[in-house]
Design a protein around this motif. Sequence first.
Motif, PDB file in Angstrom:
ATOM      1  N   ARG A  62       0.859  -1.183   0.000  1.00  0.00           N
ATOM      2  CA  ARG A  62       0.000   0.000   0.000  1.00  0.00           C
ATOM      3  C   ARG A  62       0.897   1.236   0.000  1.00  0.00           C
ATOM      4  O   ARG A  62       1.766   1.385   0.849  1.00  0.00           O
ATOM      5  N   LEU A  63       0.725   2.088  -0.989  1.00  0.00           N
ATOM      6  CA  LEU A  63       1.531   3.307  -1.077  1.00  0.00           C
ATOM      7  C   LEU A  63       0.692   4.482  -0.610  1.00  0.00           C
ATOM      8  O   LEU A  63      -0.510   4.527  -0.837  1.00  0.00           O
ATOM      9  N   SER A  64       1.353   5.447   0.065  1.00  0.00           N
ATOM     10  CA  SER A  64       0.588   6.646   0.402  1.00  0.00           C
ATOM     11  C   SER A  64       1.478   7.876   0.345  1.00  0.00           C
ATOM     12  O   SER A  64       2.707   7.787   0.440  1.00  0.00           O
ATOM     13  N   TRP A  65       0.854   9.006   0.158  1.00  0.00           N
ATOM     14  CA  TRP A  65       1.563  10.276   0.002  1.00  0.00           C
ATOM     15  C   TRP A  65       0.686  11.337   0.610  1.00  0.00           C
ATOM     16  O   TRP A  65      -0.529  11.323   0.437  1.00  0.00           O
ATOM     17  N   ASN A  66       1.309  12.263   1.345  1.00  0.00           N
ATOM     18  CA  ASN A  66       0.492  13.226   2.083  1.00  0.00           C
ATOM     19  C   ASN A  66       1.087  14.620   2.001  1.00  0.00           C
ATOM     20  O   ASN A  66       2.293  14.813   2.077  1.00  0.00           O
ATOM     21  N   LEU A  67       0.223  15.599   1.830  1.00  0.00           N
ATOM     22  CA  LEU A  67       0.652  16.995   1.843  1.00  0.00           C
ATOM     23  C   LEU A  67      -0.278  17.719   2.802  1.00  0.00           C
ATOM     24  O   LEU A  67      -1.482  17.756   2.582  1.00  0.00           O
ATOM     25  N   GLY A  68       0.255  18.252   3.893  1.00  0.00           N
ATOM     26  CA  GLY A  68      -0.601  19.014   4.798  1.00  0.00           C
ATOM     27  C   GLY A  68      -0.815  18.329   6.139  1.00  0.00           C
ATOM     28  O   GLY A  68      -1.694  18.740   6.898  1.00  0.00           O
ATOM     29  N   GLY A  69      -0.024  17.313   6.455  1.00  0.00           N
ATOM     30  CA  GLY A  69      -0.049  16.734   7.793  1.00  0.00           C
ATOM     31  C   GLY A  69      -1.265  15.881   8.088  1.00  0.00           C
ATOM     32  O   GLY A  69      -1.895  15.348   7.186  1.00  0.00           O
ATOM     33  N   ALA A  70      -1.598  15.805   9.373  1.00  0.00           N
ATOM     34  CA  ALA A  70      -2.603  14.840   9.799  1.00  0.00           C
ATOM     35  C   ALA A  70      -4.033  15.378   9.709  1.00  0.00           C
ATOM     36  O   ALA A  70      -4.976  14.659  10.010  1.00  0.00           O
ATOM     37  N   SER A  71      -4.206  16.636   9.321  1.00  0.00           N
ATOM     38  CA  SER A  71      -5.554  17.184   9.255  1.00  0.00           C
ATOM     39  C   SER A  71      -6.408  16.388   8.273  1.00  0.00           C
ATOM     40  O   SER A  71      -5.925  15.955   7.230  1.00  0.00           O
ATOM     41  N   PRO A  72      -7.674  16.195   8.591  1.00  0.00           N
ATOM     42  CA  PRO A  72      -8.549  15.483   7.645  1.00  0.00           C
ATOM     43  C   PRO A  72      -8.696  16.239   6.332  1.00  0.00           C
ATOM     44  O   PRO A  72      -9.183  15.695   5.348  1.00  0.00           O
ATOM     45  N   LEU A  73      -8.289  17.522   6.330  1.00  0.00           N
ATOM     46  CA  LEU A  73      -8.423  18.285   5.085  1.00  0.00           C
ATOM     47  C   LEU A  73      -7.143  18.273   4.273  1.00  0.00           C
ATOM     48  O   LEU A  73      -7.040  18.945   3.254  1.00  0.00           O
ATOM     49  N   SER A  74      -6.130  17.513   4.716  1.00  0.00           N
ATOM     50  CA  SER A  74      -4.879  17.482   3.962  1.00  0.00           C
ATOM     51  C   SER A  74      -5.115  16.758   2.636  1.00  0.00           C
ATOM     52  O   SER A  74      -6.098  16.050   2.462  1.00  0.00           O
ATOM     53  N   VAL A  75      -4.159  16.988   1.710  1.00  0.00           N
ATOM     54  CA  VAL A  75      -4.230  16.262   0.451  1.00  0.00           C
ATOM     55  C   VAL A  75      -3.540  14.935   0.683  1.00  0.00           C
ATOM     56  O   VAL A  75      -2.318  14.868   0.760  1.00  0.00           O
ATOM     57  N   SER A  76      -4.309  13.873   0.861  1.00  0.00           N
ATOM     58  CA  SER A  76      -3.635  12.596   1.068  1.00  0.00           C
ATOM     59  C   SER A  76      -4.048  11.614  -0.018  1.00  0.00           C
ATOM     60  O   SER A  76      -5.234  11.427  -0.292  1.00  0.00           O
ATOM     61  N   LEU A  77      -3.035  11.059  -0.650  1.00  0.00           N
ATOM     62  CA  LEU A  77      -3.259  10.088  -1.711  1.00  0.00           C
ATOM     63  C   LEU A  77      -2.820   8.724  -1.211  1.00  0.00           C
ATOM     64  O   LEU A  77      -1.873   8.616  -0.452  1.00  0.00           O
ATOM     65  N   ALA A  78      -3.516   7.696  -1.634  1.00  0.00           N
ATOM     66  CA  ALA A  78      -3.122   6.348  -1.258  1.00  0.00           C
ATOM     67  C   ALA A  78      -3.467   5.425  -2.408  1.00  0.00           C
ATOM     68  O   ALA A  78      -4.385   5.696  -3.175  1.00  0.00           O
ATOM     69  N   ALA A  79      -2.704   4.354  -2.550  1.00  0.00           N
ATOM     70  CA  ALA A  79      -2.996   3.414  -3.631  1.00  0.00           C
ATOM     71  C   ALA A  79      -2.840   2.000  -3.124  1.00  0.00           C
ATOM     72  O   ALA A  79      -1.920   1.692  -2.377  1.00  0.00           O
ATOM     73  N   ASP A  80      -3.773   1.144  -3.487  1.00  0.00           N
ATOM     74  CA  ASP A  80      -3.639  -0.292  -3.234  1.00  0.00           C
ATOM     75  C   ASP A  80      -4.013  -1.030  -4.518  1.00  0.00           C
ATOM     76  O   ASP A  80      -4.108  -0.399  -5.584  1.00  0.00           O
ATOM     77  N   ALA A  81      -4.220  -2.326  -4.416  1.00  0.00           N
ATOM     78  CA  ALA A  81      -4.435  -3.102  -5.647  1.00  0.00           C
ATOM     79  C   ALA A  81      -5.707  -2.679  -6.375  1.00  0.00           C
ATOM     80  O   ALA A  81      -5.776  -2.705  -7.603  1.00  0.00           O
ATOM     81  N   LEU A  82      -6.737  -2.247  -5.607  1.00  0.00           N
ATOM     82  CA  LEU A  82      -7.978  -1.800  -6.253  1.00  0.00           C
ATOM     83  C   LEU A  82      -7.725  -0.509  -7.028  1.00  0.00           C
ATOM     84  O   LEU A  82      -8.170  -0.356  -8.174  1.00  0.00           O
ATOM     85  N   SER A  83      -6.961   0.424  -6.404  1.00  0.00           N
ATOM     86  CA  SER A  83      -6.627   1.658  -7.116  1.00  0.00           C
ATOM     87  C   SER A  83      -5.847   1.340  -8.385  1.00  0.00           C
ATOM     88  O   SER A  83      -6.047   1.974  -9.419  1.00  0.00           O
ATOM     89  N   LEU A  84      -4.926   0.364  -8.280  1.00  0.00           N
ATOM     90  CA  LEU A  84      -4.102   0.014  -9.440  1.00  0.00           C
ATOM     91  C   LEU A  84      -4.981  -0.410 -10.612  1.00  0.00           C
ATOM     92  O   LEU A  84      -4.808   0.067 -11.744  1.00  0.00           O
ATOM     93  N   LEU A  85      -5.951  -1.280 -10.315  1.00  0.00           N
ATOM     94  CA  LEU A  85      -6.825  -1.762 -11.383  1.00  0.00           C
ATOM     95  C   LEU A  85      -7.534  -0.577 -12.054  1.00  0.00           C
ATOM     96  O   LEU A  85      -7.604  -0.481 -13.284  1.00  0.00           O
ATOM     97  N   MET A  86      -8.038   0.353 -11.223  1.00  0.00           N
ATOM     98  CA  MET A  86      -8.765   1.504 -11.755  1.00  0.00           C
ATOM     99  C   MET A  86      -7.828   2.443 -12.508  1.00  0.00           C
ATOM    100  O   MET A  86      -8.190   2.995 -13.547  1.00  0.00           O
ATOM    101  N   LEU A  87      -6.596   2.625 -11.973  1.00  0.00           N
ATOM    102  CA  LEU A  87      -5.622   3.476 -12.654  1.00  0.00           C
ATOM    103  C   LEU A  87      -5.359   2.944 -14.059  1.00  0.00           C
ATOM    104  O   LEU A  87      -5.273   3.709 -15.027  1.00  0.00           O
ATOM    105  N   LEU A  88      -5.231   1.609 -14.148  1.00  0.00           N
ATOM    106  CA  LEU A  88      -4.957   1.018 -15.456  1.00  0.00           C
ATOM    107  C   LEU A  88      -6.145   1.210 -16.391  1.00  0.00           C
ATOM    108  O   LEU A  88      -5.974   1.522 -17.573  1.00  0.00           O
ATOM    109  N   VAL A  89      -7.370   1.052 -15.858  1.00  0.00           N
ATOM    110  CA  VAL A  89      -8.559   1.268 -16.701  1.00  0.00           C
ATOM    111  C   VAL A  89      -8.566   2.701 -17.228  1.00  0.00           C
ATOM    112  O   VAL A  89      -8.777   2.955 -18.421  1.00  0.00           O
ATOM    113  N   VAL A  90      -8.304   3.673 -16.322  1.00  0.00           N
ATOM    114  CA  VAL A  90      -8.298   5.088 -16.736  1.00  0.00           C
ATOM    115  C   VAL A  90      -7.211   5.332 -17.781  1.00  0.00           C
ATOM    116  O   VAL A  90      -7.455   5.940 -18.828  1.00  0.00           O
ATOM    117  N   ALA A  91      -5.989   4.831 -17.485  1.00  0.00           N
ATOM    118  CA  ALA A  91      -4.861   5.145 -18.352  1.00  0.00           C
ATOM    119  C   ALA A  91      -5.031   4.520 -19.735  1.00  0.00           C
ATOM    120  O   ALA A  91      -4.839   5.199 -20.758  1.00  0.00           O
TER     121      ALA A  91
END
Lengths: 99, 483
Positions: free
Chosen positions: B57-86
């Motif tokens: 599971r990969l994750s990336w965060n900008l803006g710390g722990a606030s629930p309003l931060s820009v936080s991205l995360a990817a797992d196998a489900l995201s991968l499948l969708m990323l491939l469909v989009v791409a």
Amino acid sequence: MSTLAVASSLLILVGLYGVVLKRNLLKIVIGVELLALGVAGLVVDAGVIEAGVAHVSQGVALIAVVGGSAVVALMTVTAVRLYEKHKVIDVREMRRLKG
Amino acid sequence: MSAVLPALVFVPLLTAAVIALLARRSERAADVMCNAGTAITLGLALSVAGPLAGGERLSWNLGGASPLSVSLAADALSLLMLLVVAVGSLAASVYSVSYMRAYTEKARYYVLLMLMVTGMNIVVLGADIVNMYVGVEVAALACYALVAYGLGRDYLEASFKYQVLGTVGTMCLIGGMGLMYGRAGTLSFVELAEGGAGAEAGLAVPAALLLTGLALKAAFVPFHAWLPDAHSTAPSPVSALLSGVFIKIVGLYGLMRLLFIVFVPGGLFSTVLLVVGGISILAGALLALVQSDMKRLLAYCTISQMGYVLLGLAVGTPLALVGALFHLVNHALFKELFFFGAGSVERQTGTREIGRLGGLNSRMPVTGVTSAIGFFSVSGCPPFNGFWSKLIIIVAAVQAGHVGAAVVGAIGAVVTIGYFLKYERGVFFGALPQALAAVRESPVSMYAPMIVLAAACIALGLAFPWFIETLLEPAVQAMMLGA
């Protein structure tokens, strides 16, 4: 129910009235805008009462308002363009409006 | 490795900016930049495919722990969708090179297309509901403008209708999101899942709002009124992206993320999903049967096929989820293929009325053959990919005791064969009308994506055990995190 919740619910109801029952494209746009504001108010209210933390909900509401304005701007452009080029201002005149 | 996540958002965004600033004067430059942008996005998605499919599971965060931060995360489900989009957006951008010559201001079209890809990637990578919502809004705005792109009366009417219903859907999403935060105190998918599904009782109102919002976005019956207009009026590459990729990302993906959190299988909401899925299958298929416009028929077909995916999700066993995801991927492939084919036919003949076409196999052999492959796939002929996914969904429904749902699925499959036989016979077989005797095959950049998609339909049909094992099973595990 707080005053904010009552006011927001009223806004949502008026907005829904505009979206569902009005025929004029611009009145529908106004309905959508009121709906967006009402929902934002409701989000703030939900955050204040139950979680005890307001700022997150306020942030979410702000994002919602920004998103809502962007859509409303685009809707206005579409409605104005429909009127200017094709003289359509009434949803009943929309030929393609079929399920 | 985690730096790839923001790159997946910024590459399409920057491509949009660069095209807007530099390529306004030169169509050729805009073609190259847009295709490079989608190709790089695909490359980036493939570069994280190994670890994500392995369960990392990969994750990336900008803006710390606030629930309003820009936080991205990817797992196998995201991968499948990323491939469909791409894959979907690359195919659409290649197809657009020739197809969009019929429209003016091609550079602006590419800008909107890349913004739509940006939005969809944000949806897929968003680690919480707020980020997902932002992505939905970005993608939807670009999408409304793309539907209205031709600026004719039909385009504007379809877009206006879509904007009103889409925005009401978004409002439901925000309302549900706000109330959910009020109850659960968090919006992150992982934290919600860890909080357990026991909160379902308290989440009834937010769940109902979220479900309505997602159903409006994914066009489940009875929320489908906007789809046939929007998907049939838009320029064909946009129709292909809308039907093949967009509604899955903004509608179904959110549903998948929340499936085991608020719509737990076995509960009240899963019954609602099951019923809505069944109605979508039948209503979409029956309405498709009476259409005379090629693209409108395909649009109703989308409603019906989305019903299968929803049915699989509602049944909720691991096997059913595999079937649902597999059908989602298959639908992305063959629906893009069909819309590309319909676009080619419309561009070369000037009409998309099935009654005025016929016998085009002799004039447009590549479009005809690839469309026939799509037909075998969508109607579930073995060994094409659509056969396996529908079979898995129906078998899983029977196993889970939902015999009624399985019967509905089987009836839907028969009706699907019916309306696609009408489509194939009316457009590609039979006698060639005199007026179409001089029609020629579309240019290479339009039929090349069709060949690739048709080949993918066959390849997934033959190599389905491999595909299920490497991509779908890890994705289902990621989806069942909260179960």
